[in-house]
Write a protein that holds these residues in place. Structure first.
Motif, PDB file in Angstrom:
ATOM      1  N   LEU A 312      -1.507  12.814   1.181  1.00  0.00           N
ATOM      2  CA  LEU A 312      -0.928  13.171   2.577  1.00  0.00           C
ATOM      3  C   LEU A 312      -1.483  12.467   3.546  1.00  0.00           C
ATOM      4  CD1 LEU A 312      -0.027  15.101   4.497  1.00  0.00           C
ATOM      5  CD2 LEU A 312      -2.401  15.983   4.875  1.00  0.00           C
ATOM      6  N   ARG A 313       0.004  11.834   4.191  1.00  0.00           N
ATOM      7  CA  ARG A 313      -0.178   9.748   4.459  1.00  0.00           C
ATOM      8  C   ARG A 313      -0.700  10.864   5.864  1.00  0.00           C
ATOM      9  NH1 ARG A 313      -0.302   5.408   0.855  1.00  0.00           N
ATOM     10  NH2 ARG A 313       0.808   6.948  -1.300  1.00  0.00           N
ATOM     11  N   ASP A 314      -1.220   9.486   6.443  1.00  0.00           N
ATOM     12  CA  ASP A 314      -1.336   9.429   8.278  1.00  0.00           C
ATOM     13  C   ASP A 314      -1.915  10.330   8.606  1.00  0.00           C
ATOM     14  OD1 ASP A 314      -0.077   7.024   7.849  1.00  0.00           O
ATOM     15  OD2 ASP A 314       2.013   7.543   7.975  1.00  0.00           O
ATOM     16  N   HIS A 315      -3.236  11.240   7.552  1.00  0.00           N
ATOM     17  CA  HIS A 315      -3.595  12.678   8.236  1.00  0.00           C
ATOM     18  C   HIS A 315      -4.046  12.697   9.603  1.00  0.00           C
ATOM     19  CE1 HIS A 315      -7.323  15.412   8.894  1.00  0.00           C
ATOM     20  NE2 HIS A 315      -6.149  15.753   7.424  1.00  0.00           N
ATOM     21  N   GLY A 328      -6.569   3.677   5.586  1.00  0.00           N
ATOM     22  CA  GLY A 328      -7.593   4.738   5.866  1.00  0.00           C
ATOM     23  C   GLY A 328      -7.270   6.425   6.012  1.00  0.00           C
ATOM     24  N   TYR A 329      -6.257   6.540   6.397  1.00  0.00           N
ATOM     25  CA  TYR A 329      -5.938   8.101   6.537  1.00  0.00           C
ATOM     26  C   TYR A 329      -5.399   8.837   5.431  1.00  0.00           C
ATOM     27  CZ  TYR A 329      -9.229   7.252  11.047  1.00  0.00           C
ATOM     28  OH  TYR A 329      -9.453   7.265  11.936  1.00  0.00           O
ATOM     29  N   ILE A 331      -5.180  10.979   2.570  1.00  0.00           N
ATOM     30  CA  ILE A 331      -6.088  12.208   1.596  1.00  0.00           C
ATOM     31  C   ILE A 331      -5.568  12.872   1.190  1.00  0.00           C
ATOM     32  CG2 ILE A 331      -8.262  13.416   2.112  1.00  0.00           C
ATOM     33  CD1 ILE A 331      -8.220  11.415   4.453  1.00  0.00           C
ATOM     34  N   PRO A 332      -6.388  12.959  -0.069  1.00  0.00           N
ATOM     35  CA  PRO A 332      -5.486  14.131  -0.551  1.00  0.00           C
ATOM     36  C   PRO A 332      -5.357  15.072  -1.206  1.00  0.00           C
ATOM     37  CG  PRO A 332      -6.990  11.709  -1.700  1.00  0.00           C
ATOM     38  CD  PRO A 332      -7.445  12.167  -0.757  1.00  0.00           C
ATOM     39  N   VAL A 333      -4.347  15.773  -1.711  1.00  0.00           N
ATOM     40  CA  VAL A 333      -4.352  17.640  -1.549  1.00  0.00           C
ATOM     41  C   VAL A 333      -4.405  17.371  -3.447  1.00  0.00           C
ATOM     42  CG1 VAL A 333      -3.466  17.752  -0.253  1.00  0.00           C
ATOM     43  CG2 VAL A 333      -1.629  17.232  -1.680  1.00  0.00           C
ATOM     44  N   VAL A 334      -4.724  18.910  -3.684  1.00  0.00           N
ATOM     45  CA  VAL A 334      -4.214  19.750  -4.603  1.00  0.00           C
ATOM     46  C   VAL A 334      -2.971  19.687  -5.357  1.00  0.00           C
ATOM     47  CG1 VAL A 334      -3.334  21.938  -6.216  1.00  0.00           C
ATOM     48  CG2 VAL A 334      -5.451  21.655  -4.281  1.00  0.00           C
ATOM     49  N   VAL A 361      -4.957  11.296  -7.472  1.00  0.00           N
ATOM     50  CA  VAL A 361      -5.899  11.897  -7.346  1.00  0.00           C
ATOM     51  C   VAL A 361      -6.440  13.066  -7.296  1.00  0.00           C
ATOM     52  CG1 VAL A 361      -6.187   9.464  -5.530  1.00  0.00           C
ATOM     53  CG2 VAL A 361      -4.795  11.094  -4.860  1.00  0.00           C
ATOM     54  N   GLU A 363      -8.399  15.417  -9.545  1.00  0.00           N
ATOM     55  CA  GLU A 363      -9.237  15.334 -11.229  1.00  0.00           C
ATOM     56  C   GLU A 363      -8.860  16.152 -12.118  1.00  0.00           C
ATOM     57  OE1 GLU A 363     -13.108  13.149 -11.614  1.00  0.00           O
ATOM     58  OE2 GLU A 363     -12.943  13.199  -9.435  1.00  0.00           O
ATOM     59  N   PHE A 388      -8.927   6.198  -4.949  1.00  0.00           N
ATOM     60  CA  PHE A 388     -10.173   7.358  -4.138  1.00  0.00           C
ATOM     61  C   PHE A 388     -11.429   7.323  -5.652  1.00  0.00           C
ATOM     62  CE2 PHE A 388      -8.138   8.353  -0.980  1.00  0.00           C
ATOM     63  CZ  PHE A 388      -8.954   7.475   0.264  1.00  0.00           C
ATOM     64  N   LEU A 389     -10.497   7.825  -6.939  1.00  0.00           N
ATOM     65  CA  LEU A 389     -10.832   7.505  -8.324  1.00  0.00           C
ATOM     66  C   LEU A 389     -11.464   5.826  -9.447  1.00  0.00           C
ATOM     67  CD1 LEU A 389      -9.088  10.506  -9.200  1.00  0.00           C
ATOM     68  CD2 LEU A 389     -11.188  10.037  -8.424  1.00  0.00           C
TER      69      LEU A 389
END
Lengths: 472, 472, 472
Positions: A312-315, A328-329, A331-334, A361, A363, A388-389
């Protein structure tokens, strides 16, 4: 603290003496192999212009969202780190001040891959001999600044220094590829390759979509006033990329969905987008439809399809509005793959000319979805641990979770996925060490012979990395 | 490569010398225990007919989807591996050719459990002394073929050779169980047990449902023309299984949902199925309803309810149409247990006569759902790592993730879940080694005493495996 | 079994000799640090009344749902363990009988954290020298009972014995805080702090909601007959908590959703609740809305917002009806944070006065969601492994999964989250050992220097635990 600051030859190898001994043998076989960097984000202009990197803050801090996000989490602000240009923010312009803030925050990088990469680059590339801190910031700044100014530290020279055999940049689908043309003239045509990235064109509800479509039309020499013209223009541009040496396309969607629409529905939604009436739901299903179309075109033209969904870009909206994307904002999602990739794999999963590399991203899907899928479909390979991984523990988990179902032969080999040019040797080195450690454990547990471990390590570090991106 | 090819006595034990020393002691206590194989898929006919296994390709390659899927992922095709019968495909009929292709692909099994199982079977059971490869394929073929032809390599004899105390087959709900009857006459009634598997009968929208219902009616001696008759016929058949020595039922659904419908709705949907008008949604909720009914019947008749949900069958349509089910295209999906099992556990979770074993291929649920659920409900036990997770790293993660909430006492003991008869000793041996390693680490970290570790290892390898499947 | 029963000085440290040696050095730096227990559930009355703990069964067995749930899973019943008061159940009243049942089930705790905590408490605090079993139950009972009766074993004295510098209790939002007032008079005002817990007030469809609202009104001195009065009353009570020394609020919701409603919709739903016509869906969205309101109030008054979502309470209805909540039937579910926390983090994630600690029992989110979020938002920290995850392997996975993206600086420090007072030293000790082991591995792998490892260990054990809960 050890003085002077050095890199231990066994860093990132397993602690157990038996396993470490084997790991050293395995790592020795990959340590000096050329670097193959087939998925990266270094700006192509760096290689065409081939000028010096500026100052240490511009090289290491300002453009690296791994660094700035960690410092922001600890109370710094992006403007104080040199990021931004809005009139109401006092953006720091003194690189030395930015550098001091970064060095003062060195502690916060403990346990992160950033720490490993920076340490490697500082010591190996820049000859730094002191651990960063508020006290040592200025001395390190001077050391790095002096080295940057040397001619040997320009991008083309560093390709040799770093042992980079080939590197791929990421380029907009509408790119004229003139930088790559110029590089080819300069003899870098086999060494710096473009990658076709059409994301903004495939998301009909993005604010910039019309501008992007206009750029695509200009590049392809058509007016993109219909769905058919749009597909044609994409196909035209892909062909230009192929001719310029591209090996792959690159797709960053929120979902992995690849469900095709029937043509009439695709036309209807595309027309709605042109008319400015497309809904978010329509744009979403259309983006999945277009992944299917991209797969179909890959089966035609042979470009490897790289998919890395689930971020998810630009949280946060305020930093996005003030400083733009990629700060830097993200954030991964399911992320779901089994159902989502089914249309593409059912259609092209056994196609001799189709190849997909899937990154994640999330796992959880290693052992549950991507491992089992890559373990049967000849067209699908599992991409290396991403974003991130791309970190020691996460890379280890990747091997432990995915290998038992996918096997090493269904993995892509390492990709660094970075715009931080000076971190490329560190990233490949770290991956080779982690793989050596994992393979050494298999040997120590008598689940693999040493010669097999060495052979596999060379595959993962070099041969598979090349073979996963065959010339179309 | 070590010559000759042998199995190291410490294989799959931890590398650390302290832990390995303890692991050896623990493993010594389970190494020679009888094999209890209460959840498997070996065809019962093998034991009634008790003939030789044919050729090496038919024994090891053609029917093993672990093997064929990996080779397919690397460019082989199922027909070239002897799978299939369609007229437009050239199905390989020469077992030696199939064997050569398999041996040439030996490299691709590195790091997979298949490699461990095959190595174990080749060396321990067939006396192979060379690592498989294109060069050694023929010699190994001859060695295996010669051994297969010996009388001692027939199924009943191998029960003794392998130390199999008891083995359960999986049988259709409408089975006449005549093979088991014959085995009982031959003195194998306590050693080869049937398992009641009603899946196709519980999914109203499968193409074969009407055929299955007809078979059920024939077996139970009723016309299944109503929902009530359907329940009665299932109950009747379950009773026959109980009388034939069955200990358990086996349920492979896509979802773990167990929500009961009210009777009128169940009748309505069942009648729609008979009328050929049932929808996919109706079939889905009915399958959850039927899991609840199966639990209710288990509470009556004492058959242990084995549930292993979360696998999307036949992901690729073309191989399914050409070669049928179970050809390596079954892929896991996210699986929910906390909400899904609530109806059954709320109704029967404390029932003295009800026992459910839950398996999963979604590892996330170990610590989040199944561990906590098994850690409180007396009726629920956590099944051993299943299918893709029946592998060294995955088994280790299972112990690490589930034990802290469920404890060892709420785990089922090992089950091998395989139709590959010759891999059974290897699978049990590997599980015992992984458990020994895990327990040894607890001892080395002073979190368990050695006598406790040995006692627990014997539970997991033998006592729990028996106790989890009590005689109804 | 080693005789006599003792605690090994290296317990829960890694087995590898190199790593263990380093771990000992790191642990030595945290072993004797004061305990900071800022998130716990010890009843405040224990400190005001300061009486003896009763008998061993009442201290260790009856109120500890970790213990009773495991024994229930193995066939005991809650009444036989002293839990319950319904007339139709024979609740065991003889503490010695309860104790015997617990000791007879000692085996079932192998591999669980309960085992570690109990062993620590028995040996270190109560001087037990025999491993629990049916045979030793009575002797241990006598030993523990004798010790409990000593004056030094009253709650206030134990604060000193245990080295507890500060402990927070959890208190209903409507609490008069008179116990804390009395403790302040007795000089414990800085040592025993209240925590504001409004959960039942924020869930409009709970059976007790009207009673809770009445209690809130009484406490705040208003009639809560409107949404505005409700917010005012909550704000008033929060202020009283601040004045009584509270540092934090505590929120246990099923979902992490924090989406605010517009005011009119919030008023409408609240009025529906007052009128008794609120639906489950309305109550759900209102609970998310109220998390947003709680965050807004935290940004005003400075109370740290603790969120621990994702547990389905009272999974089994019969035990809930018979014995009430918190009896071991609370089971985790999948929990989403990236989308769910976005409203609050977008609004307050960079607010200088806002701080949120997020806890989870869904481990998947460490590397995918919470690590990345905590690694950029200054207001967010990752809470320590919680509930089922407060265990050796789970704590290790937490460090391995979250550190690479969040860094140590974005973690909360250890919290024990327990009502089992005598387990507090064991819980902190175990966490310090696991952290020492993890940090030692980083040192042994040359990814961290020893001085940094020691500094980080002290942060995690003490300094961060304090700093994460600043005085408002």
């Amino acid at each position: 603290m050890s003085e002077p600051w050095t890199l231990h030859p066994d860093r990132a190898l397993p602690a157990d003496p038996t396993v470490r001994g084997i790991a050293r043998e395995v790592y020795a076989a990959t340590k000096d192999l050329p670097i193959v960097s087939m998925h990266g984000h270094v700006p192509v202009e760096w290689f065409t212009q081939d000028t010096s990197f500026g100052d240490p803050a511009q090289l290491f801090v300002v453009p690296d969202h791994y660094l700035t996000r960690m410092l922001v989490s600890q109370g710094e602000t992006l403007p104080r780190l040199g990021v931004g240009s809005t009139p109401d923010e006092a953006v720091e312009t003194d690189p030395r001040e930015i550098w001091r803030r970064f060095c003062a925050g060195w502690k916060h990088f403990r346990g992160t891959p950033t720490r490993y990469w920076l340490e490697h680059a500082f010591v190996e590339i820049f000859g730094v001999t002191q651990r960063p801190s508020a006290e040592t910031a200025d001395a390190i700044y001077d050391q790095v600044a002096a080295r940057i100014a040397e001619p040997g530290f320009r991008p083309r020279a560093l390709l040799d220094t770093f042992g980079i055999e080939v590197i791929a940049t990421t380029d907009p689908a509408w790119s004229s590829l003139e930088d790559h043309t110029r590089l080819a003239k300069d003899g870098f045509g086999e060494r710096v390759l473009p990658t076709f990235r059409p994301d903004p064109l495939l998301h009909l509800d993005r604010a910039t979509w019309r501008d992007e479509i206009a750029l695509l039309g200009d590049a392809a020499g058509t007016d993109v006033t219909s769905y058919a013209a749009y597909l044609d223009a994409l196909r035209t541009q892909r062909q230009k990329f192929v001719e310029a040496g591209a090996r792959a396309t690159d797709h960053g969607h929120l979902w992995a969905d690849t469900t095709p629409l029937d043509d009439a529905e695709a036309v209807r939604i595309f027309d709605a987008a042109l008319a400015g009436t497309v809904t978010a739901d329509e744009a979403r299903v259309f983006s999945g439809h277009m992944l299917f179309q991209m797969a179909a075109m890959s089966a035609e033209d042979g470009l490897v399809m790289q998919l890395h969904p689930g971020v998810l870009r630009d949280h946060a909206s305020a930093p996005f509005q003030a400083f733009g994307p990629d700060k830097g904002y993200d954030i991964p999602v399911v992320t779901e793959f089994t159902h989502s990739l089914r249309p593409v794999l059912d259609a092209f999963g056994h196609h001799p000319n189709f190849r997909m590399l899937a990154f994640t991203v999330d796992e959880d899907v290693y052992s549950r979805e991507l491992g089992p899928l890559a373990g049967v479909y000849p067209a699908l390979k599992l991409g290396a641990p991403w974003w991130f991984l791309d970190a020691p523990e996460a890379m280890r988990r990747f091997r432990e979770s995915a290998t038992e179902t996918a096997g090493f032969s269904n993995m892509s080999g390492f990709v660094d996925d970075t715009r931080a040019f000076c971190s490329i040797p560190a990233r490949h080195d770290l991956a080779r060490r982690i793989d050596a450690g994992y393979l050494a454990r298999l040997v120590a547990e008598h689940r693999l012979e040493l010669d097999e471990a060495v052979d596999t390590a060379v595959d993962l570090a070099y041969r598979s990395a090349l073979a996963s991106y065959p010339r179309p």
